[in-house]
Every structure is written in structure tokens, then in C-alpha cells.
Design a protein around this motif. Structure first.
Motif, PDB file in Angstrom:
ATOM      1  N   ARG A 280     -47.723  -3.696  31.621  1.00 39.03           N
ATOM      2  CA  ARG A 280     -49.159  -3.544  31.474  1.00 39.03           C
ATOM      3  C   ARG A 280     -49.570  -2.152  31.948  1.00 39.03           C
ATOM      4  O   ARG A 280     -48.793  -1.460  32.623  1.00 39.03           O
ATOM      5  N   PRO A 281     -50.786  -1.706  31.615  1.00 38.96           N
ATOM      6  CA  PRO A 281     -51.169  -0.327  31.941  1.00 38.96           C
ATOM      7  C   PRO A 281     -50.968   0.056  33.405  1.00 38.96           C
ATOM      8  O   PRO A 281     -50.440   1.137  33.699  1.00 38.96           O
ATOM      9  N   GLN A 282     -51.369  -0.794  34.353  1.00 38.29           N
ATOM     10  CA  GLN A 282     -51.223  -0.424  35.754  1.00 38.29           C
ATOM     11  C   GLN A 282     -49.750  -0.349  36.155  1.00 38.29           C
ATOM     12  O   GLN A 282     -49.323   0.567  36.861  1.00 38.29           O
ATOM     13  N   ALA A 283     -48.958  -1.334  35.683  1.00 37.39           N
ATOM     14  CA  ALA A 283     -47.524  -1.308  35.985  1.00 37.39           C
ATOM     15  C   ALA A 283     -46.852  -0.111  35.333  1.00 37.39           C
ATOM     16  O   ALA A 283     -45.930   0.489  35.909  1.00 37.39           O
ATOM     17  N   LEU A 284     -47.299   0.253  34.134  1.00 31.93           N
ATOM     18  CA  LEU A 284     -46.741   1.418  33.473  1.00 31.93           C
ATOM     19  C   LEU A 284     -47.033   2.690  34.255  1.00 31.93           C
ATOM     20  O   LEU A 284     -46.147   3.547  34.422  1.00 31.93           O
ATOM     21  N   SER A 296     -41.110  17.364  32.820  1.00 32.45           N
ATOM     22  CA  SER A 296     -40.408  18.250  31.899  1.00 32.45           C
ATOM     23  C   SER A 296     -41.306  18.587  30.714  1.00 32.45           C
ATOM     24  O   SER A 296     -42.022  17.728  30.204  1.00 32.45           O
ATOM     25  N   LYS A 297     -41.226  19.828  30.277  1.00 34.81           N
ATOM     26  CA  LYS A 297     -41.967  20.249  29.085  1.00 34.81           C
ATOM     27  C   LYS A 297     -41.186  19.954  27.813  1.00 34.81           C
ATOM     28  O   LYS A 297     -41.671  20.258  26.715  1.00 34.81           O
ATOM     29  N   TYR A 298     -39.988  19.377  27.954  1.00 35.64           N
ATOM     30  CA  TYR A 298     -39.173  19.023  26.798  1.00 35.64           C
ATOM     31  C   TYR A 298     -39.091  17.514  26.604  1.00 35.64           C
ATOM     32  O   TYR A 298     -38.165  17.025  25.958  1.00 35.64           O
ATOM     33  N   ALA A 299     -40.046  16.779  27.140  1.00 34.22           N
ATOM     34  CA  ALA A 299     -40.033  15.325  27.006  1.00 34.22           C
ATOM     35  C   ALA A 299     -41.451  14.811  26.864  1.00 34.22           C
ATOM     36  O   ALA A 299     -42.414  15.425  27.338  1.00 34.22           O
ATOM     37  N   THR A 300     -41.564  13.660  26.204  1.00 34.57           N
ATOM     38  CA  THR A 300     -42.862  13.020  26.013  1.00 34.57           C
ATOM     39  C   THR A 300     -42.658  11.509  26.018  1.00 34.57           C
ATOM     40  O   THR A 300     -41.565  11.010  25.732  1.00 34.57           O
ATOM     41  N   LEU A 301     -43.704  10.765  26.353  1.00 34.24           N
ATOM     42  CA  LEU A 301     -43.628   9.315  26.510  1.00 34.24           C
ATOM     43  C   LEU A 301     -44.769   8.661  25.751  1.00 34.24           C
ATOM     44  O   LEU A 301     -45.932   9.084  25.867  1.00 34.24           O
ATOM     45  N   TYR A 302     -44.431   7.609  24.976  1.00 37.62           N
ATOM     46  CA  TYR A 302     -45.443   6.888  24.199  1.00 37.62           C
ATOM     47  C   TYR A 302     -45.443   5.416  24.593  1.00 37.62           C
ATOM     48  O   TYR A 302     -44.395   4.828  24.878  1.00 37.62           O
ATOM     49  N   TRP A 303     -46.634   4.812  24.568  1.00 39.49           N
ATOM     50  CA  TRP A 303     -46.826   3.408  24.957  1.00 39.49           C
ATOM     51  C   TRP A 303     -48.003   2.869  24.153  1.00 39.49           C
ATOM     52  O   TRP A 303     -48.939   3.616  23.844  1.00 39.49           O
ATOM     53  N   PRO A 304     -48.037   1.593  23.771  1.00 39.84           N
ATOM     54  CA  PRO A 304     -47.101   0.507  24.072  1.00 39.84           C
ATOM     55  C   PRO A 304     -46.069   0.327  22.953  1.00 39.84           C
ATOM     56  O   PRO A 304     -45.999   1.127  22.017  1.00 39.84           O
ATOM     57  N   TRP A 305     -45.299  -0.771  23.050  1.00 34.19           N
ATOM     58  CA  TRP A 305     -44.381  -1.138  21.988  1.00 34.19           C
ATOM     59  C   TRP A 305     -45.188  -1.582  20.762  1.00 34.19           C
ATOM     60  O   TRP A 305     -46.355  -1.982  20.861  1.00 34.19           O
ATOM     61  N   GLY A 351     -49.559  -4.616  14.768  1.00 32.49           N
ATOM     62  CA  GLY A 351     -50.224  -4.870  16.037  1.00 32.49           C
ATOM     63  C   GLY A 351     -49.527  -4.134  17.158  1.00 32.49           C
ATOM     64  O   GLY A 351     -48.471  -3.511  16.973  1.00 32.49           O
ATOM     65  N   LEU A 352     -50.131  -4.203  18.335  1.00 35.97           N
ATOM     66  CA  LEU A 352     -49.583  -3.562  19.521  1.00 35.97           C
ATOM     67  C   LEU A 352     -49.209  -4.608  20.552  1.00 35.97           C
ATOM     68  O   LEU A 352     -49.859  -5.650  20.653  1.00 35.97           O
ATOM     69  N   ARG A 353     -48.179  -4.317  21.313  1.00 37.26           N
ATOM     70  CA  ARG A 353     -47.693  -5.265  22.313  1.00 37.26           C
ATOM     71  C   ARG A 353     -48.727  -5.498  23.408  1.00 37.26           C
ATOM     72  O   ARG A 353     -48.805  -6.581  23.982  1.00 37.26           O
ATOM     73  N   SER A 354     -49.536  -4.473  23.687  1.00 36.80           N
ATOM     74  CA  SER A 354     -50.529  -4.584  24.757  1.00 36.80           C
ATOM     75  C   SER A 354     -51.793  -3.854  24.344  1.00 36.80           C
ATOM     76  O   SER A 354     -51.733  -2.804  23.683  1.00 36.80           O
ATOM     77  N   GLY A 355     -52.940  -4.406  24.706  1.00 35.63           N
ATOM     78  CA  GLY A 355     -54.205  -3.747  24.467  1.00 35.63           C
ATOM     79  C   GLY A 355     -54.497  -2.711  25.535  1.00 35.63           C
ATOM     80  O   GLY A 355     -53.751  -2.542  26.508  1.00 35.63           O
ATOM     81  N   LEU A 356     -55.616  -2.001  25.359  1.00 36.18           N
ATOM     82  CA  LEU A 356     -55.937  -0.905  26.269  1.00 36.18           C
ATOM     83  C   LEU A 356     -57.446  -0.728  26.338  1.00 36.18           C
ATOM     84  O   LEU A 356     -58.127  -0.691  25.300  1.00 36.18           O
ATOM     85  N   VAL A 369     -48.913   9.954  29.634  1.00 36.53           N
ATOM     86  CA  VAL A 369     -48.573   8.818  28.781  1.00 36.53           C
ATOM     87  C   VAL A 369     -49.433   8.896  27.521  1.00 36.53           C
ATOM     88  O   VAL A 369     -50.663   8.790  27.589  1.00 36.53           O
ATOM     89  N   ASN A 370     -48.795   9.098  26.382  1.00 41.83           N
ATOM     90  CA  ASN A 370     -49.504   9.161  25.107  1.00 41.83           C
ATOM     91  C   ASN A 370     -49.677   7.743  24.567  1.00 41.83           C
ATOM     92  O   ASN A 370     -48.690   7.087  24.204  1.00 41.83           O
ATOM     93  N   CYS A 371     -50.898   7.289  24.530  1.00 42.68           N
ATOM     94  CA  CYS A 371     -51.176   5.907  24.131  1.00 42.68           C
ATOM     95  C   CYS A 371     -51.319   5.791  22.619  1.00 42.68           C
ATOM     96  O   CYS A 371     -51.736   6.727  21.937  1.00 42.68           O
ATOM     97  N   ILE A 372     -50.947   4.636  22.109  1.00 42.86           N
ATOM     98  CA  ILE A 372     -51.128   4.287  20.704  1.00 42.86           C
ATOM     99  C   ILE A 372     -52.193   3.201  20.663  1.00 42.86           C
ATOM    100  O   ILE A 372     -52.055   2.165  21.323  1.00 42.86           O
TER     101      ILE A 372
END
Length: 505
Positions: A280-284, A296-305, A351-356, A369-372
Motif C-alpha cells: 500500500r502507499p504508506q508501506a511502499l 541513482s540517476k540511472y534508475a527509476t521506480l513505478y507503482w502499482p502493479w 485496472g490497478l492493483r492499488s488505488g491512490l 516513486v512514479n505513480c500510475i
């Protein structure tokens, strides 16, 4: 220098001095994970989904590689390198097999499919009358789809026409040897044998080192050091191993840190990281800041599944990296690498695994964290374009990827400079070549400024190439560019304006 010794007319071809720099590709992904079949620890280039299935098979119940590659091509990806790990998948006893009914004494011929797993199911062997008359000879017709192999006048007599010897030439089936039994029965005429029982074996034990690999042995994603075209790195099956309990949270962190280290070492690619499932958002946020702590400037992270439906009709949740890589490729093709790959629709998502909520998004965006998100009437969209760097200069993903593009293009386009005389003529040639390339980049809208002088500068003269550098064989070129930054926060300031309206009759 040419020598002219006898009278006559001579022609010479001379260089115009113009050596334009060609821009490199920016949208080639690399995927590492589990597959039904195919070569292990070997980067294989695929350019569409059909090529992937031909080389690596279809979807696995305990793997996300196929889903990631499918999502990549669905969202606009054009080319990808696939590295299969976990070689225990779909090999050996998982191949389809069958016995060919025989007549007379001897054991029946047992054959298995050459292709392991479910790919061998459905191969048929028809036993027909031979072209030469006789009761001790038959014709074997082996079929799979449109592929047909014919073995005529085979017998059980010793020699090249023996049934086992003939089938050894087949590319569809192989004869299984039975120890202690050499004589085989002649296949019965008028029968058809269909191979079955091929299954995809469960993915074997996997360790963090299997993902990372070794650059010297060309294994894992470390073997991608030999592939210069790659610009994106995805390891979707790291999460499948975590879900099966093969790798713990520390193992996930170790592999993702190795991904980041690989991209920083190569300096021409970006790692697209997947979050742990069911966060969930807080746990993430806690996992991102306190546990993972990537910077790192060579990495990025996307959420949720993402919730997707595979072509076979199965609904499941998959890591977002494959679909995101496809969006990057589509964005580069339609807009350019300088445009942030955000506010773009993610195709194939139901759909998305988790809402926001907005408040939760306010907590995740500043930590990279780049959200979808899903918007009514606008579909599912990527709603973030940040790297995992704490340095404000490298906060935005499009800036990092633009620099990768410019740096690699200049490196590849200036190889001709090596071993040239290091003098004013060379400095002028290098300056013109790079200046022309950056002008094209500026005209594409990638650089900020109303004139080229405001957008970039190139310096290559005696000031930054003093005598001591020239004596050491060093040529220095100073380049500065002003990349465009995305409008991440759009603010409209509204106020009452009482003097702007009047009523007339």
C-alpha cells in the motif's frame, strides 16, 4: 601524398571535411527472466511478439517475463534483448513422447519431441505403405503444423534404411534408446501416433546471483555489457521469485542494487525497477525510503502493479516495468527522448492493483516513486517522470535519457578523431561537427533557448588544449547543453477582476 612521375591527367578524391554525427537509438529494452524454452544466459534479439514465442515459448504460470515482453510490444516497443535464466524450465522429461505401434517381435519405437515443453505436443507420425512393394518396409510421415518430414522405405534391417537410423535425421522427433533392447518392431501400417504429455516444468531453484550473472561468462544481465544497443533494463521475474519464496526482501534489494550498478557502469541505460507486490502507499514509501534507499540517476521506480488479461484469457497482476518500457519506446518515437515519458496511456491495462489518493501521491512523488493512475474518460496513465536521484540536476528522467542520447551519439560519431594531428584544423573540425549535431537537437525542441547560443556551447581551442595536454596525446572538448525540463506542476493563478466587464443597453 600522391607521386606524379609521368605526364598525364590525374584525378583525386578528397574529403569534404564534413562528418555529421548520427543520433543513436534510445528505445531498446533488455528483459531478464524465466521462459518456457530457449537459450540460457544468452541475449537474444526479438523485434515482435511472434519472434519471442518462437524462441522462448508462451506464458508461464510462475513467471512474468512473457507478460512483460508482451506489454512492451503492445505499448509500442520495437526491439528488445531477452536473457533467459533458470535453465530448468521446460527441459528433459517435460518433452512430449509416444510409442509407435509395431508388428512382429521387438520393442516398439519410442520417440520424443525435439522441442521441450508443450511445444512438442501434437507432433504426429503416420505409417503408410512404402513406395517399394514389400511387407518389411514402410513410409513414415512426421508432421507438425505446416512442417512435414517423409522417410520412405524404412525397415528393421540393419543399414541406413533402419527405422531408428532414419528418424535420427528428424528435426521434429528423436528416438529414445532403451538399454539392453536393441531390436525394434516394424511400425504398423495405417496407424497414426500423436505425441503428448509435454509440460512446462516448474522453474528451478534460483538465486540472486543467477539474475546478476558474470560479465566474463556472459551470464545474467551482467552479460549485457557486451550489448551496446540496450537503453532500458527490466527484470520482471525478480518479483516472481520473491512471491515463490526463492528470494527474500534482502535478495530483491541485492539484485536491484546490482541493476543500478550495471546501468551506472555502462552510463547509457536506465534500470526500470519494480516494487514489491501488495504494498500500500504508506508501506511502499517506508520500503522506498527506509529499506531500499536507492539513490541513482540511472534508475527509476513505478507503482502499482497492473491488472491485465493475457491473450489466453487469464487475468492476473503483473509488475509494471515491461509496459512502462513500451511507453518509453512509443514516447521516443512520437515525441522524442527529450519529452518526459509521462501523461501517456498504458495500453492493455484493465485496472490497478492499488488505488491512490492525492495525499498519498503527495507523499510518494517527492521520494521518486512514479505513480500510475486511472482517470475517468482518460484511461490508465503514467503520472510521474522522476529518477531515484537526490540530486536536483538529475531529478527528471527525460534529462537523464537526453544526456545518454547526446553523449553516446557524440562518442560514436567522433571515432574518426582518434590519432588525427592534434592541431587547430582538428579543433575546428571537431567544433563544427558537434555544433551541427547539437543544432539539430536544439531544433527538435530538446534544448531550452531561443537561439543556439542560449541552448548549448562547444569549446575546443588552445585554451582548453594547452601544450602539456597535447604532449600527453589528450584532446579536450567542453560541451554544455540546456535541457528542457517537464512542466510537472501547472499552476493557474485566478483573481477577481471587477473592471473588465460592462453592461450596455
Amino acid at each position: 601524398m600522391a607521386s606524379y612521375l609521368s605526364p598525364g591527367v590525374y584525378t583525386e578524391e578528397v574529403s569534404s571535411g564534413s562528418k555529421p554525427i548520427e543520433g543513436v537509438g534510445t528505445a531498446v529494452a533488455a528483459f531478464v527472466g524465466f521462459a518456457e524454452r530457449g537459450p540460457t544466459d544468452e541475449p537474444v534479439l526479438v523485434t515482435n511478439w511472434t519472434q519471442f514465442t518462437q524462441s522462448f515459448g508462451g506464458f508461464l504460470d510462475d513467471g512474468y517475463l512473457a507478460h512483460a515482453v508482451y506489454g512492451y510490444f503492445l505499448n509500442g516497443g520495437g526491439a528488445a534483448y531477452v536473457v533467459r535464466i533458470g535453465g530448468g524450465t521446460g527441459d528433459g522429461t517435460a518433452a512430449a513422447r509416444a510409442e509407435i505401434a509395431g508388428v512382429g517381435s521387438g520393442r516398439p519405437v519410442v520417440v520424443r519431441a525435439v522441442e521441450p515443453g508443450t511445444a512438442g505436443n501434437g507432433v504426429s507420425i503416420d505409417v503408410q505403405d512404402a513406395s517399394e512393394p514389400g511387407d518389411d518396409a514402410v513410409k513414415l510421415v512426421v508432421r507438425k503444423g505446416d512442417v512435414e518430414e517423409v522417410y520412405d522405405n524404412v525397415t528393421v534391417r540393419r543399414g541406413p534404411s533402419h527405422v531408428v537410423t532414419a528418424l535420427r535425421q528428424s528435426k521434429l522427433v528423436a528416438v529414445e534408446d532403451v538399454k539392453g533392447q536393441s531390436a525394434v518392431a516394424l511400425p504398423s501400417k495405417g496407424t497414426r501416433t500423436v505425441l503428448s504429455g509435454g509440460e512446462v516444468a516448474a522453474v528451478g531453484p534460483v538465486r540472486a546471483s543467477d539474475y546478476v550473472g558474470d560479465s566474463g561468462d556472459r551470464t545474467g544481465f551482467a552479460g549485457l555489457e557486451a550489448v551496446d544497443d540496450v537503453t532500458m533494463l527490466c527484470v520482471p521475474d525478480l518479483m516472481s521469485a520473491y512471491q515463490r519464496g526463492a528470494i527474500d526482501r534482502d535478495g530483491v534489494k541485492a539484485v536491484q542494487l546490482a541493476m543500478i550498478a550495471h546501468c551506472e557502469l555502462m552510463s547509457d541505460r536506465v534500470a526500470i525497477l519494480d516494487p514489491l507486490p501488495d504494498l500500500r502507499p504508506q508501506a511502499l514509501r517506508t520500503w522506498r525510503v527506509d529499506e531500499a534507499g536507492y539513490d541513482s540517476k540511472y534508475a527509476t521506480l513505478y507503482w502499482p502493479w497492473l491488472d491485465v488479461v493475457a491473450p489466453d484469457g487469464k487475468k492476473l497482476s503483473v509488475p509494471p516495468s515491461g509496459h512502462v518500457a513500451g511507453v518509453w519506446a512509443r514516447n521516443d518515437d512520437t515525441r522524442g527522448v527529450h519529452k518526459a515519458p509521462a501523461n501517456e496511456v498504458v495500453r492493455g491495462v484493465i485496472g490497478l492493483r492499488s488505488g491512490l489518493t492525492r495525499g498519498e501521491h503527495d507523499a510518494l512523488n517527492p521520494v521518486g516513486v512514479n505513480c500510475i493512475r486511472s482517470f475517468p474518460g482518460q484511461g490508465t496513465r503514467i503520472w510521474g517522470a522522476r529518477t531515484l536521484s537526490s540530486d536536483p540536476e538529475w531529478r527528471y528522467l527525460n534529462v537523464r535519457r537526453l544526456f545518454n542520447y547526446v553523449e553516446k551519439s557524440i562518442l560514436n560519431g567522433t571515432n574518426w578523431v582518434v590519432f588525427e594531428p592534434n592541431d587547430q584544423y582538428l579543433w575546428g573540425s571537431v567544433h563544427r561537427t558537434i555544433n551541427m549535431f547539437l543544432r539539430r537537437v536544439w531544433r527538435s525542441g530538446a534544448l531550452f533557448g531561443s537561439t543556439p547560443d542560449q541552448a548549448f556551447y562547444v569549446k575546443c581551442d588552445e585554451e582548453n588544449n594547452p601544450e602539456e595536454n597535447r604532449d600527453a596525446g589528450i584532446l579536450t572538448v567542453d560541451i554544455g547543453i540546456a535541457p528542457v525540463k517537464p512542466a510537472e506542476f501547472v499552476v493557474f493563478r485566478l483573481a477577481q477582476y471587477s473592471e473588465g466587464a460592462a453592461l450596455q443597453e
